[in-house]
Design a protein around this motif. Structure first.
Motif, short mmCIF file in Angstrom:
data_model
loop_
_atom_site.label_atom_id
_atom_site.label_comp_id
_atom_site.label_asym_id
_atom_site.label_seq_id
_atom_site.Cartn_x
_atom_site.Cartn_y
_atom_site.Cartn_z
N GLN A 348 44.11 31.54 49.12
CA GLN A 348 43.64 32.04 47.83
C GLN A 348 44.55 33.16 47.35
N PHE A 349 44.55 33.37 46.05
CA PHE A 349 45.29 34.51 45.50
C PHE A 349 44.57 35.05 44.28
N LEU A 350 44.80 36.32 44.00
CA LEU A 350 44.24 37.01 42.84
C LEU A 350 45.31 37.19 41.78
N SER A 351 44.90 37.16 40.52
CA SER A 351 45.81 37.42 39.40
C SER A 351 45.16 38.44 38.47
N ALA A 352 45.97 39.35 37.95
CA ALA A 352 45.50 40.38 37.03
C ALA A 352 46.25 40.23 35.71
N GLY A 353 45.52 40.11 34.60
CA GLY A 353 46.14 39.89 33.31
C GLY A 353 45.78 40.95 32.30
N TYR A 354 46.55 40.99 31.23
CA TYR A 354 46.28 41.94 30.14
C TYR A 354 45.07 41.52 29.31
N ASP A 355 44.49 40.36 29.61
CA ASP A 355 43.25 39.97 28.94
C ASP A 355 42.03 40.62 29.57
N ARG A 356 42.27 41.60 30.48
CA ARG A 356 41.24 42.41 31.15
C ARG A 356 40.49 41.63 32.22
N LEU A 358 40.43 39.70 36.07
CA LEU A 358 40.98 39.41 37.39
C LEU A 358 40.41 38.07 37.83
N LYS A 359 41.26 37.15 38.27
CA LYS A 359 40.80 35.81 38.60
C LYS A 359 41.22 35.44 40.02
N LEU A 360 40.30 34.76 40.71
CA LEU A 360 40.54 34.30 42.08
C LEU A 360 40.79 32.80 42.04
N TRP A 361 41.96 32.39 42.58
CA TRP A 361 42.39 30.99 42.51
C TRP A 361 42.48 30.40 43.91
N ASP A 362 42.29 29.08 43.97
CA ASP A 362 42.55 28.33 45.20
C ASP A 362 44.00 27.85 45.16
N SER A 363 44.78 28.23 46.15
CA SER A 363 46.21 27.92 46.14
C SER A 363 46.48 26.42 46.27
N GLU A 364 45.57 25.70 46.90
CA GLU A 364 45.82 24.27 47.16
C GLU A 364 45.35 23.39 46.02
N THR A 365 44.14 23.61 45.55
CA THR A 365 43.59 22.74 44.51
C THR A 365 43.86 23.25 43.09
N GLY A 366 44.19 24.55 42.95
CA GLY A 366 44.42 25.11 41.63
C GLY A 366 43.16 25.51 40.90
N GLN A 367 42.03 25.41 41.55
CA GLN A 367 40.75 25.73 40.91
C GLN A 367 40.55 27.24 40.82
N CYS A 368 39.99 27.70 39.70
CA CYS A 368 39.63 29.11 39.54
C CYS A 368 38.25 29.30 40.16
N ILE A 369 38.21 30.05 41.25
CA ILE A 369 36.97 30.21 42.01
C ILE A 369 36.02 31.18 41.32
N SER A 370 36.52 32.32 40.88
CA SER A 370 35.67 33.32 40.21
C SER A 370 36.54 34.24 39.38
N ARG A 371 35.86 35.00 38.52
CA ARG A 371 36.57 35.94 37.65
C ARG A 371 35.83 37.26 37.64
N PHE A 372 36.58 38.35 37.47
CA PHE A 372 36.01 39.70 37.51
C PHE A 372 36.59 40.50 36.34
N THR A 373 35.77 41.39 35.78
CA THR A 373 36.25 42.27 34.72
C THR A 373 35.34 43.49 34.60
N ASN A 374 35.93 44.61 34.18
CA ASN A 374 35.14 45.79 33.81
C ASN A 374 35.58 46.30 32.44
N ARG A 375 36.12 45.36 31.63
CA ARG A 375 36.55 45.65 30.25
C ARG A 375 37.74 46.60 30.18
N LYS A 376 38.46 46.72 31.27
CA LYS A 376 39.67 47.53 31.28
C LYS A 376 40.83 46.69 31.80
#
Length: 581
Positions: A348-356, A358-376
């Protein structure tokens, strides 16, 4: 000499007389005027020193005693310990002249290219001219004294200097403000009638107005905007993935996450190479991003896969060995991706974007497992490297906080709120019991895990912001990319002191968070710079060994492969990722 003459005289007169005492009397009776057989044996009356002086062709050379007593003055001396006389100071030099010595050879010099005199130069002026020459290709001629001559001369790109009117990097971005007129007589009336800089746009004829069709479209858009509000804009982007290879699994059912065994080296080994070497040439280019690449990460332990995030809102997974293909593209951020981070096993890996988000991805299937945000906006993200705490991660936010999430519940479990500026980096040290954070507030703070009060605070008046930090392979040092164009080394154990003997200079990175890295054997330090160059320093001597023009724009990151002796991966804002060997 007289004894020898007497013996010869006695030998010559021995045949005339048998008496032994006669030779003495015969010598006494010899008339010096009359010729004698022994006359050629007598010494000459003229002084032999006159003849020797005429025949002596050796030049007069000063001896040690004459130099010490002041009779001879060495022309190469800059100071003497006594008051020499006028004759001594202007006496000709002793010794023969070299007929083959040219005027250039005769000139005094204390270095290979000539004679360099020590001169004082302000540090700011030197740095200003160095940066100007590095950016525009010209600088002031240091051999010309501007105090004595009114004309200003340049070296390098003289035409460019005349075109820019000699502006430096600090002046080129700012136009000189016009001097205000002094109020004299009638000028006061003009100032009283001055209505401001926007007065000329108050006239209805000079103001551009939308047409009727444009007004209708604008009203419709504003009406929709008022109904929906900002919820639609802040909604997360739709997540999807694209597989670029034909088969995700091989004939044994293994995915691309499986470490290959046919690449010539043991990628499963935890041992680093014994000796590393400088990379010399480019051997591959990964191209696929349409905008600048903002970060790259190698697959944990093995390094057989490469993950990259870009300003085109996409994340791509690449092969490092064999065909070096693009395996998968992860699409899910609506704005540029700032940072990425694998977990310990790379599934798995995490990604942080300027769209505020944070997303958790599965490296093998490419599925987005969950997303996190605090509006910053998250600036950096890191999994806790401890095997027992792989469900926790921390992110440095734009609101000066470090936020800790639990991926099982999706909730914030801790906040570290001590920084005075946006948090740029988070680095785990001391067997993952502590982590170090840097911020725009030009400070470095050390935290105990899960304790929201920093126990170490490092901030000096001379310190600059450090937006990129890397831990050395042996875990003893922190390499911090400082905004004053140098890499600082802090100890990563106990006291976190600055190592003043280890400062790496010679590159220009001001304004860019160029990632630093170490060679696996701790022999070299690598970093990109604002000019797109890859810089390599020697760790022991801090000498800049090698510089390669790697990218057309900023070289934002450089990674040394942990299992290779000379393979370095770079990425830049030109959208390319390159492999060097």
């Amino acid at each position: 000499m007289s004894a020898a003459v007497a013996s010869l005289v006695s030998y010559g007169s021995d045949s005339d007389s048998e008496n032994e005492s006669e030779p003495k009397t015969s010598v006494e009776k010899v008339d010096p005027v009359t010729p004698d057989a022994t006359a050629h044996l007598k010494p000459l009356e003229c002084e032999p020193t006159m003849t020797l002086a005429l025949l002596n062709s050796a030049p007069e050379v000063a001896v040690k005693e004459s130099v010490e007593t002041g009779e001879h003055l060495d022309p190469s001396l800059k100071e003497v310990n006594y008051n020499p006389t006028f004759e001594t100071m202007f006496a000709p030099e002793f010794g023969p002249m070299n007929p083959f010595k040219s005027q250039q050879m005769a000139a005094p010099r204390n270095m290979l290219s000539g004679y360099a005199e020590p001169d004082h130069l302000n540090d700011f002026m030197f740095e200003q001219q160095r940066r100007t020459f590095s950016t525009y290709g010209y600088a002031l001629d240091p051999s010309v004294d501007t105090h004595q001559t009114a004309s200003i001369t340049y070296i390098g790109a003289v035409d460019e200097a005349e075109k820019n009117k000699g502006l430096t990097v600090f002046e080129s971005g700012h136009k000189k403000a016009e001097k205000r007129k002094k109020v004299k007589g009638g000028d006061a009336e003009e100032i009283d009638n001055f209505l401001g800089p926007w007065a000329k746009y108050t006239d209805e004829q000079s103001v551009a107005k939308p047409t009727e069709e444009e007004r209708k479209d604008l009203d419709e858009y504003l009406a929709k905007r008022q109904k929906k509000g900002r919820n639609e804009e802040e909604a997360p982007g739709e997540e999807k993935t694209i597989l670029h290879v034909k088969d995700m699994y091989d004939y044994q059912g293994r995915s691309y996450l499986h470490v290959p065994q046919d690449v010539g080296i043991n990628l499963r080994s935890a041992d680093a190479p014994n000796k590393c070497y400088l990379p010399k040439k480019q051997i591959h280019v990964w191209s696929g991003h349409t905008k600048g690449v903002s970060g790259i990460r190698l697959f944990p332990s093995s390094g057989h896969l490469l993950l990259s995030c870009s300003m085109d809102c996409k994340i791509k997974l690449w092969e490092v060995y064999n065909e070096r293909r693009c395996i998968r593209t992860f699409i899910g951020h609506s704005k540029a991706v700032r940072d990425i981070c694998f977990n310990n096993i790379g599934t798995q890996f995490l990604s942080a974007g300027y769209d505020r988000y944070l997303k958790l991805w599965d490296s093998e299937t490419g599925q987005c497992i969950s997303r996190f945000t605090n509006r910053k906006v998250p600036y950096c993200v890191k999994f806790n490297p401890d095997e027992e705490k792989q469900n926790l991660f921390v992110a440095g936010m734009s609101d000066k906080k470090i936020v800790q999430w639990d991926i099982r519940t999706g909730e914030v479990v801790q906040e570290y709120d001590r920084h005075l500026g946006a948090v740029n980096t988070i680095t785990f040290v001391d067997e993952n019991r502590r982590f170090v954070s840097t911020s725009d507030d030009k400070s470095l703070r050390v935290w105990e895990w899960d304790i929201p009060v920093d126990f170490k605070y490092i901030a000096e008046p001379s310190m600059h912001s450090m937006p990129a930090v890397t831990l050395s392979p042996n875990g003893k040092w922190l390499a911090c990319q400082s905004m004053d164009n140098q890499i600082l080394i802090f100890g990563a154990q106990n006291r976190f002191r600055l190592n003043k003997k280890k400062v790496f200079k010679g590159h220009m990175v001001a304004g860019y968070a160029c990632q630093v890295d170490f060679s696996p054997d701790m022999s070299y330090v690598v970093s990109g710079d604002a000019d797109g160059k890859l810089n390599i320093w020697d760790w022991k001597t801090t000498k800049l060994y090698h510089r390669i023009k790697a990218h057309d724009k900023v070289c934002i990151s450089a990674l040394w492969h942990p299992h290779e002796t000379s393979k370095v991966i770079t990425c830049g804002w030109d959208g390319q990722i390159k492999l060097w060997d």
